[in-house]
Motif scaffolding. Structure first.
Motif, short mmCIF file in Angstrom:
data_model
loop_
_atom_site.label_atom_id
_atom_site.label_comp_id
_atom_site.label_asym_id
_atom_site.label_seq_id
_atom_site.Cartn_x
_atom_site.Cartn_y
_atom_site.Cartn_z
N GLU A 1 0.75 -1.27 0.10
CA GLU A 1 -0.10 0.07 0.01
C GLU A 1 0.71 1.39 0.03
OE1 GLU A 1 -2.99 2.05 2.92
OE2 GLU A 1 -3.17 -0.13 2.75
N ARG A 2 1.94 1.12 0.82
CA ARG A 2 2.89 2.43 1.08
C ARG A 2 3.67 2.86 -0.31
NH1 ARG A 2 4.58 4.03 6.37
NH2 ARG A 2 2.92 3.08 7.92
N ALA A 3 3.85 1.71 -1.11
CA ALA A 3 4.82 1.62 -2.23
C ALA A 3 3.96 1.70 -3.45
CB ALA A 3 5.57 0.53 -2.46
N ALA A 4 2.65 1.53 -3.42
CA ALA A 4 1.58 1.57 -4.52
C ALA A 4 1.86 0.52 -5.54
CB ALA A 4 1.53 2.84 -5.35
N SER B 1 1.00 -3.62 -6.19
CA SER B 1 0.18 -4.89 -5.65
C SER B 1 0.90 -5.70 -4.73
CB SER B 1 -0.75 -5.60 -6.84
OG SER B 1 0.49 -6.46 -7.40
N ALA B 2 0.05 -6.24 -3.66
CA ALA B 2 0.75 -7.21 -2.87
C ALA B 2 1.17 -8.40 -3.60
CB ALA B 2 -0.46 -7.54 -1.72
N GLU B 3 0.42 -9.09 -4.38
CA GLU B 3 0.81 -10.15 -5.51
C GLU B 3 2.13 -9.83 -5.95
OE1 GLU B 3 1.40 -13.54 -7.07
OE2 GLU B 3 0.04 -13.25 -5.46
N THR B 4 2.31 -8.66 -6.36
CA THR B 4 3.83 -7.98 -7.15
C THR B 4 5.07 -8.32 -5.93
OG1 THR B 4 2.89 -6.97 -8.87
CG2 THR B 4 5.17 -6.18 -8.19
N LEU B 5 4.58 -7.74 -4.84
CA LEU B 5 5.29 -7.81 -3.81
C LEU B 5 5.89 -9.02 -3.40
CD1 LEU B 5 7.02 -6.42 -1.54
CD2 LEU B 5 5.30 -6.11 -0.22
N ARG B 6 5.04 -10.23 -3.20
CA ARG B 6 4.91 -11.30 -2.97
C ARG B 6 5.70 -12.09 -3.84
NH1 ARG B 6 3.25 -16.37 -4.15
NH2 ARG B 6 1.58 -15.78 -5.37
N ALA B 7 5.62 -11.86 -5.16
CA ALA B 7 6.44 -12.22 -6.27
C ALA B 7 7.74 -12.08 -6.13
CB ALA B 7 5.92 -12.29 -7.50
N PHE B 8 8.17 -10.70 -5.98
CA PHE B 8 9.31 -10.07 -6.03
C PHE B 8 10.12 -10.63 -4.90
CE2 PHE B 8 11.82 -6.67 -3.99
CZ PHE B 8 13.06 -6.67 -4.80
N GLU B 9 9.55 -10.79 -3.60
CA GLU B 9 10.33 -11.43 -2.55
C GLU B 9 10.65 -12.91 -2.63
OE1 GLU B 9 8.79 -8.75 1.23
OE2 GLU B 9 8.15 -10.69 0.97
N ALA C 1 11.81 0.74 -2.55
CA ALA C 1 12.93 1.37 -2.00
C ALA C 1 12.41 2.75 -1.21
CB ALA C 1 13.98 1.64 -2.92
N VAL C 2 11.92 3.53 -1.96
CA VAL C 2 11.40 4.77 -1.18
C VAL C 2 10.53 4.55 -0.08
CG1 VAL C 2 10.11 6.92 -1.67
CG2 VAL C 2 11.70 6.27 -3.48
N ALA C 3 9.55 3.71 -0.08
CA ALA C 3 8.49 3.43 1.10
C ALA C 3 9.44 2.77 2.17
CB ALA C 3 7.62 2.28 0.29
#
Length: 66
Positions: A32-35, A37-45, A59-61
């Motif tokens: 949410e803070r980085a604008a 999707s949660a799915e994008t973040l999960r996949a990235f991690e 990175a900014v968030a």
């Protein structure tokens, strides 16, 4: 010894995940803070794969843009 090119994205993902956890943030909070999707973040991690603009927003968030 320098890291292999292939290992760099995964290392970046791991470091950003560690920062997120150190802040006590859930994936949903960071997404949410980085604008992104949660799915994008999960996949990235998990994979280390993400677009450069989305990586910059994360990175900014997290306060690690410098």
């Amino acid at each position: 010894m320098l890291p292999s090119i292939e290992s760099i994205p995964a290392r970046i993902a791991e470091r950003l995940k560690e920062r997120r956890l150190a802040l006590g943030w859930s994936r949903a909070t960071l997404a949410e803070r980085a604008a992104v999707s949660a799915e994008t973040l999960r996949a990235f991690e998990r994979s280390g794969q993400i677009s450069l603009p989305r990586l910059a927003r994360l990175a900014v968030a997290l306060g690690v843009e410098g």
